[in-house]
Write a protein that holds these residues in place. Structure first.
Motif, short mmCIF file in Angstrom:
data_model
loop_
_atom_site.label_atom_id
_atom_site.label_comp_id
_atom_site.label_asym_id
_atom_site.label_seq_id
_atom_site.Cartn_x
_atom_site.Cartn_y
_atom_site.Cartn_z
N ALA A 1 -1.28 8.69 -0.65
CA ALA A 1 -1.16 9.35 -1.96
C ALA A 1 -1.36 10.85 -1.83
O ALA A 1 -0.62 11.65 -2.41
CB ALA A 1 -2.16 8.75 -2.94
N ARG A 2 -2.37 11.25 -1.04
CA ARG A 2 -2.62 12.69 -0.84
C ARG A 2 -1.45 13.35 -0.12
O ARG A 2 -1.09 14.49 -0.42
CB ARG A 2 -3.91 12.90 -0.03
CG ARG A 2 -5.18 12.57 -0.79
CD ARG A 2 -6.40 13.14 -0.08
NE ARG A 2 -6.53 12.64 1.27
CZ ARG A 2 -7.23 11.57 1.62
NH1 ARG A 2 -7.86 10.85 0.69
NH2 ARG A 2 -7.31 11.19 2.89
N THR A 3 -0.84 12.64 0.82
CA THR A 3 0.32 13.18 1.54
C THR A 3 1.48 13.42 0.61
O THR A 3 2.14 14.47 0.65
CB THR A 3 0.72 12.22 2.68
OG1 THR A 3 -0.35 12.12 3.62
CG2 THR A 3 1.97 12.71 3.40
N VAL A 4 1.75 12.45 -0.25
CA VAL A 4 2.84 12.60 -1.23
C VAL A 4 2.56 13.79 -2.15
O VAL A 4 3.44 14.65 -2.36
CB VAL A 4 3.01 11.31 -2.06
CG1 VAL A 4 3.96 11.53 -3.23
CG2 VAL A 4 3.51 10.18 -1.17
N GLU A 5 1.37 13.85 -2.69
CA GLU A 5 1.02 14.93 -3.61
C GLU A 5 1.15 16.29 -2.92
O GLU A 5 1.69 17.25 -3.51
CB GLU A 5 -0.40 14.74 -4.13
CG GLU A 5 -0.81 15.80 -5.15
CD GLU A 5 -2.24 15.60 -5.64
OE1 GLU A 5 -2.60 16.21 -6.68
OE2 GLU A 5 -3.00 14.84 -4.99
N GLU B 1 -8.48 3.18 2.00
CA GLU B 1 -8.50 4.55 2.50
C GLU B 1 -7.11 4.98 2.97
O GLU B 1 -6.70 6.13 2.78
CB GLU B 1 -9.52 4.68 3.63
CG GLU B 1 -10.96 4.57 3.16
CD GLU B 1 -11.96 5.04 4.20
OE1 GLU B 1 -11.54 5.71 5.18
OE2 GLU B 1 -13.16 4.74 4.04
N GLY B 2 -6.38 4.06 3.59
CA GLY B 2 -5.03 4.38 4.03
C GLY B 2 -4.09 4.65 2.87
O GLY B 2 -3.28 5.57 2.90
N ARG B 3 -4.22 3.85 1.83
CA ARG B 3 -3.40 4.05 0.62
C ARG B 3 -3.70 5.41 -0.01
O ARG B 3 -2.79 6.14 -0.43
CB ARG B 3 -3.69 2.93 -0.37
CG ARG B 3 -2.97 3.03 -1.70
CD ARG B 3 -3.24 1.79 -2.53
NE ARG B 3 -4.68 1.54 -2.67
CZ ARG B 3 -5.21 0.37 -3.06
NH1 ARG B 3 -4.43 -0.64 -3.36
NH2 ARG B 3 -6.52 0.23 -3.17
N GLU C 1 0.83 -1.21 0.00
CA GLU C 1 0.00 0.00 0.00
C GLU C 1 0.86 1.26 0.00
O GLU C 1 0.51 2.27 -0.62
CB GLU C 1 -0.95 0.01 1.21
CG GLU C 1 -2.10 -0.97 1.10
CD GLU C 1 -1.68 -2.43 1.25
OE1 GLU C 1 -2.33 -3.30 0.65
OE2 GLU C 1 -0.67 -2.69 1.97
N HIS C 2 2.00 1.23 0.69
CA HIS C 2 2.94 2.35 0.63
C HIS C 2 3.42 2.56 -0.81
O HIS C 2 3.44 3.69 -1.31
CB HIS C 2 4.17 2.08 1.51
CG HIS C 2 3.98 2.30 2.98
ND1 HIS C 2 3.32 1.40 3.77
CD2 HIS C 2 4.39 3.30 3.80
CE1 HIS C 2 3.33 1.83 5.03
NE2 HIS C 2 3.97 2.99 5.07
N VAL C 3 3.81 1.48 -1.46
CA VAL C 3 4.31 1.56 -2.84
C VAL C 3 3.26 2.21 -3.73
O VAL C 3 3.54 3.19 -4.45
CB VAL C 3 4.66 0.16 -3.38
CG1 VAL C 3 5.03 0.23 -4.86
CG2 VAL C 3 5.79 -0.47 -2.57
N GLU C 4 2.05 1.68 -3.68
CA GLU C 4 0.99 2.18 -4.57
C GLU C 4 0.60 3.62 -4.22
O GLU C 4 0.34 4.43 -5.12
CB GLU C 4 -0.23 1.26 -4.46
CG GLU C 4 0.04 -0.14 -4.99
CD GLU C 4 -1.08 -1.12 -4.69
OE1 GLU C 4 -1.25 -2.09 -5.46
OE2 GLU C 4 -1.79 -0.92 -3.67
N GLY C 5 0.57 3.95 -2.95
CA GLY C 5 0.22 5.30 -2.54
C GLY C 5 1.25 6.32 -2.98
O GLY C 5 0.90 7.40 -3.47
N VAL C 6 2.53 6.00 -2.82
CA VAL C 6 3.59 6.93 -3.22
C VAL C 6 3.57 7.15 -4.74
O VAL C 6 3.65 8.29 -5.21
CB VAL C 6 4.97 6.42 -2.77
CG1 VAL C 6 6.09 7.27 -3.38
CG2 VAL C 6 5.08 6.43 -1.25
N VAL C 7 3.45 6.08 -5.49
CA VAL C 7 3.43 6.22 -6.95
C VAL C 7 2.21 7.02 -7.40
O VAL C 7 2.31 7.91 -8.26
CB VAL C 7 3.48 4.84 -7.63
CG1 VAL C 7 3.25 4.97 -9.14
CG2 VAL C 7 4.83 4.17 -7.37
N ALA C 8 1.07 6.75 -6.81
CA ALA C 8 -0.15 7.48 -7.18
C ALA C 8 -0.01 8.97 -6.88
O ALA C 8 -0.38 9.82 -7.70
CB ALA C 8 -1.36 6.91 -6.44
#
Length: 286
Positions: A271-275, A265-267, A29-36
């Motif tokens: 993603a929002r945090t990275v963006e 929701e966590g992922r 989920e970290h991987v997918e969230g960061v890439v998104a």
């Protein structure tokens, strides 16, 4: 998009007087969230796996690394894979085969001479495998004559003259420096020593790295990038987003069993945090 390397991303960022954001990943989920998040912002990104994360996965590097490589190859922005805070030779030897293009070798807990010798040996091994290598330098002598202080222990500062000698004799490709950030901060209240950063930038030709950036406010991060930081490391902010979301969801759904809704929701929160971070800091688009 083909997997790129940290060195390539930093070279492009420095040419644009910008930096690269590197996010520590622990789960898929970290991987997918960061890439998104990086795709939404349109910026390149580095996925970092720490030795602590490998330890969490029962000492196995390859499953998470393979997932990160697969995500990078399908990303709409350039993605690199970096092995973070490595202290064991076994893990260093696995890096290239697992798809990593760079590694941060951490001997900063050792006295200066031992740190230098260990880092020099790691540089030789890494370069023989085509790896770009980062190291870390805090207060090597220790204020009280005791053990050296980690580069991101509260109050630690990197001495420019010591850093210049360390880079010259170790052969590292980048250096993480102590200028006021602290690992694992959960509040964004760190104040950076920009005057010291200026002195470090003046004497060092290699890219400088800021660890512990989750605790640094946006304006401080922007000033650090303008002052010479080329790689910004972020981990705790992702975990705050993930864990906070899970707490809220499970509090509202105490009978939940299926993990997919709250992990989704966590992922998304990650993603929002990275963006938000890469946009606020103003990193150069891909």
């Amino acid at each position: 998009m083909p997997l790129t390397t940290t060195g390539e991303l930093i070279t492009r960022a420095r040419a644009a007087r910008s930096a690269v954001a590197a996010f520590n990943i622990i789960t898929l989920e970290h991987v997918e969230g960061v890439v998104a998040g990086a795709e939404r912002a349109g910026v390149p990104v580095v996925l970092q796996v720490s030795e602590n994360a490998v330890r969490f996965h029962r000492g196995s590097l390859f499953p998470l690394a393979r997932a990160a490589v697969a995500a990078a190859e399908r990303a709409a922005v350039p993605v690199a894979l970096h092995l973070d805070h490595v202290r064991t030779d076994r893990l260093l030897r696995q890096a290239a085969d697992a798809g990593f293009g760079s590694v941060m070798y951490d001997a900063s807990h050792l006295p200066y001479d031992e740190n230098l010798a260990a880092t020099r040996a790691a540089v030789d091994r890494a370069h023989a495998q085509g790896l770009w290598i980062e190291a870390e330098l805090g207060e090597m002598d220790g204020k009280d004559g005791g053990a050296p202080r980690d580069a991101h222990a509260p109050g630690a500062r990197t001495d420019p003259a010591e850093a210049s000698s360390f880079v010259t004799h170790s052969g590292v490709d980048a250096l993480a420096v102590a200028v006021g950030s602290v690992h694992a901060m959960t509040t964004r209240t760190a104040t950076l020593d920009h005057a010291l950063l200026g002195r470090l930038t003046a004497v060092l030709e290699v890219p400088l790295v800021l660890h512990g950036s989750s605790g640094v406010p946006d304006e401080e991060l922007r000033a650090a990038v303008a002052g010479g930081i080329a790689k910004v490391n972020i981990g705790t902010a992702l975990n705050q987003a993930l864990t906070g979301t899970l707490r809220t969801y499970l509090g509202a759904h105490p009978d939940a069993v299926d993990p997919r809704p709250y992990l989704d929701e966590g992922r998304e929160a990650m993603a929002r945090t990275v963006e938000r971070i890469v946009t606020a800091v103003g990193l150069t688009p891909a």
